[in-house]
Scaffold this active site. Structure first.
Site, PDB file in Angstrom:
ATOM      1  N   CYS A  28      80.358 -10.450  47.943  1.00 39.24           N
ATOM      2  CA  CYS A  28      79.474 -10.720  49.083  1.00 39.24           C
ATOM      3  C   CYS A  28      80.206 -10.286  50.341  1.00 39.24           C
ATOM      4  O   CYS A  28      81.048  -9.391  50.302  1.00 39.24           O
ATOM      5  CB  CYS A  28      79.063 -12.188  49.115  1.00 39.24           C
ATOM      6  SG  CYS A  28      80.445 -13.326  49.330  1.00 39.24           S
ATOM      7  N   HIS A 551      76.959 -16.358  58.324  1.00 36.83           N
ATOM      8  CA  HIS A 551      76.708 -16.459  56.890  1.00 36.83           C
ATOM      9  C   HIS A 551      75.635 -17.511  56.664  1.00 36.83           C
ATOM     10  O   HIS A 551      75.904 -18.715  56.713  1.00 36.83           O
ATOM     11  CB  HIS A 551      78.008 -16.839  56.162  1.00 36.83           C
ATOM     12  CG  HIS A 551      77.977 -16.629  54.689  1.00 36.83           C
ATOM     13  ND1 HIS A 551      77.270 -17.431  53.840  1.00 36.83           N
ATOM     14  CD2 HIS A 551      78.576 -15.681  53.905  1.00 36.83           C
ATOM     15  CE1 HIS A 551      77.424 -17.016  52.595  1.00 36.83           C
ATOM     16  NE2 HIS A 551      78.225 -15.951  52.604  1.00 36.83           N
TER      17      HIS A 551
END
Length: 629
Positions: A28, A551
């Protein structure tokens, strides 16, 4: 210095249990995410300690390795060097592992690394015992001394046994047969028979008995030949009898050969190595000290220092002491001193957090944190540390100090250098440490020069995002740079986030927002540096060089883009308040994911401090982070 992502990738794969233990791996915005067949095979602590790894998190059935901004580079290295992830662009996996010299270094490292801890412990023990003996605190004819001496000396006396095991494993031979061969060299009745008869032969072949205690070369030659012979036998013999007859033939052939040929030849080679080193050292101990003091840590960086490890051990085997281990000791203390110089000089909390512990670990013989975390990163501290190591090495060469045993140079191993020249040896390491710290403080490091992004140095940018780049040491020069909230919601401290990688500030300082509205806005003018394919994470670099990571939720990469809509693309220039993405808050929650959204400054170490406003609720545009430099 260019980072070796392939090496880091290889270390990670090795310590998660090898390629065969990896079910899948992807990444990620900040971390590699492994699904392993067996999590018990992964060495979490070893991976966590790797240079380049910020944190290891086990969550949601995943083994997550937090890398930070360079995660994509490490992932590419994994796909290039293994069959995992994307198709490898490289060739087969059975290519030669480098030059003959590099393979030799790899072999030496593989043989000696497993026993270094035991060698160091026994070495310290042996040094302490020498101090007690020389100061008359313990009589050599006492039972206490004899027991302690056995405890400290047994490893060195029976060193061929340990080397037999590690060499057999490295050469892919049977370690138990290797132990039996080593045992034959020490068999009491055989030694007694040789001493009584004066001469001995095997089937008419003369056997020269030698003292193999503390020896290195004879057993290595023997086990190398044994491993090759074992491979031949395994190919010749049928599997039904291989288990019994391969060890039988190995012992029948290798024990006589070792005693009659490999042992004596190895003993001669050991003498040549020791005499050759002594000849070079005696030409000028001072020059030898300067050269090794300057270049020892350079050899360590490239892994070439392993080629010298057998020399030190062999010197102790032949002479009972070693000057080589003594002259390289100041180089270790010098790198610790250089890291201390950075710690004293910098006002950046991120740099201090690395430099302080690195200096301490260097004093105890572990220089990797100092070298890789600070000194090589800023270059000048490493160079000045090497110079200080040369100065200390010259003093040691002049002192005539030696090591009585093997051990990593550090404060805990000082007793192994006790003896002639010890006082001047202590002066040498103190000079190296203090000189490196002073040189680095005055000439090796500056926050304005080394601690800030290049694009910020020397000038300010215009507009509302300006940051004063005047050095922080000047009175009143600190300036505050404000980052706005990209979300509407409640602000919480980063430490309350249920994810160790964020809460520990391993990825950077910041805050988190519990959003009540599913819209993410640009917190400042800048360029979109990251848009992850699953649309859950966004990176923005401001005009002043501040790197911001947003995030959305925790572990939401597993949603694979579901509930997220992106309105920007990578490298797009945006203005403060511009809509970056939309997301379904309730949908993410219903899928079982935490909606807490970290907003962090990933290059926090470039600034004096990053302060978060965690009081109450915010709307997009409200101040949320203050960056002080």
């Amino acid at each position: 210095m260019k980072k070796d992502f392939e090496s880091l990738a290889g270390s990670i794969i090795e310590n998660v249990g090898g390629e065969e233990n990896v079910q899948s791996v992807y990444h990620c915005a900040t971390r590699l995410r492994f699904r392993l067949h067996d999590n018990e095979k992964a060495d979490k602590q070893t991976v966590d300690d790797l240079e380049g790894v910020l944190q290891v998190v086990e969550s949601g059935g995943q083994f997550q390795v937090v890398i930070g901004n360079e995660v994509s580079d490490v992932y590419k290295a994994i796909t290039k060097t293994t069959s995992l992830g994307e198709e490898s662009s490289g060739g087969g996996g059975n290519e030669e592992k480098g030059s003959l010299f590099n393979r030799a270094i790899d072999i030496i490292a593989g043989i000696f690394t497993p026993i270094l801890g035991a060698l160091a412990g026994a070495g310290i023990f042996k040094g302490l015992l020498a101090v007690l003996e020389s100061t008359n605190l313990l009589a050599t004819d006492s039972g206490t001394y004899q027991i302690l001496n056995a405890a400290s000396d047994s490893l060195f006396y029976f060193l061929p046994f340990l080397l037999a095991v590690t060499a057999a494993r490295k050469f892919e031979g049977d370690p138990y047969v290797a132990l039996v061969i080593a045992g034959a060299l020490f068999y009491p009745d055989l030694i007694t028979f040789g001493e009584e008869q004066g001469t001995m032969s095997f089937l008419g072949i003369p056997v020269i008995m030698a003292d193999y205690s503390t020896s290195v070369i004879p057993i290595l030659i023997s086990i190398y030949i044994m491993s090759k012979f074992q491979g031949v036998l395994n190919n010749w013999l049928h599997s039904s009898i291989r288990m019994f007859f391969t060890p039988l033939i190995l012992l029948l052939v290798m024990v006589p050969l070792t005693l009659a040929a490999f042992g004596p030849v190895g003993t001669v080679i050991s003498g040549w190595l020791a005499d050759g080193y002594t000849f070079v050292f005696d030409l000028s101990p001072v020059i030898a000290g300067i050269i090794m003091g300057v270049f020892w840590q350079v050899l360590v960086i490239f892994g070439l220092h392993w080629g010298f490890v057998p020399i030190g051990i062999n010197n102790i085997s032949v002479y009972g002491e070693d000057t080589f281990s003594a002259i390289i000791a100041p180089a270790v203390f010098a790198q610790a001193g250089a890291a201390l110089g950075v710690w004293l000089k910098t006002r950046q909390t991120g740099v201090k957090a690395i430099a302080g512990p690195a200096a301490i670990s260097g004093l105890f013989g572990v220089t990797e944190p100092a070298i890789y975390g600070i000194n090589l990163r800023y270059k000048r501290p490493f160079v000045l540390g090497a110079a200080a190591g040369g100065a200390g090495g010259a003093i040691v060469g002049l002192s005539g100090a030696t090591a009585l045993a093997v051990g990593l140079p550090g404060l805990t191993t000082l007793p192994i250098y006790f003896g002639e020249g010890f006082a001047l040896f202590c002066v040498a390491i103190a000079v190296s440490f203090v000189l490196a710290a002073i040189l680095t403080y005055f000439f090796g490091y500056s926050d304005a020069r080394d601690g800030e992004p290049e694009e910020d140095a020397g000038s300010t940018t215009s507009g509302s995002q300006d940051i004063d780049v005047t050095t922080p040491s000047a009175a009143g020069s600190e300036s505050q740079h404000t980052i706005s909230s990209p979300l509407e919601g409640a602000v919480i401290p980063l430490g309350e986030v249920n994810d160790a990688a964020f809460s520990s500030e391993a990825l950077g300082k910041g805050v988190a927002v519990i959003p009540v509205s599913g819209k993410l806005y640009a917190p400042a003018d800048g360029t979109i540096s990251t848009v992850f394919p699953t649309k859950h994470a966004y990176g923005l670099t401001t005009e002043a060089g501040v790197e911001i990571l947003m995030h959305i939720g925790l572990d939401t990469v597993q949603l694979d883009g579901q509930h997220f809509t992106s309105h920007v693309q990578q490298d797009q220039v945006v203005k403060k308040g511009e809509l970056l993405a939309e997301f379904d808050v309730e949908g993410i929650k219903d899928s079982g994911f935490d909606i807490a959204t970290p907003v962090i400054i990933t290059n926090s170490g470039n600034y004096y401090d990053v302060l978060g406003d965690t009081d109450g609720n915010v709307t997009p545009g409200d101040p949320i982070l203050s960056i002080i430099r």
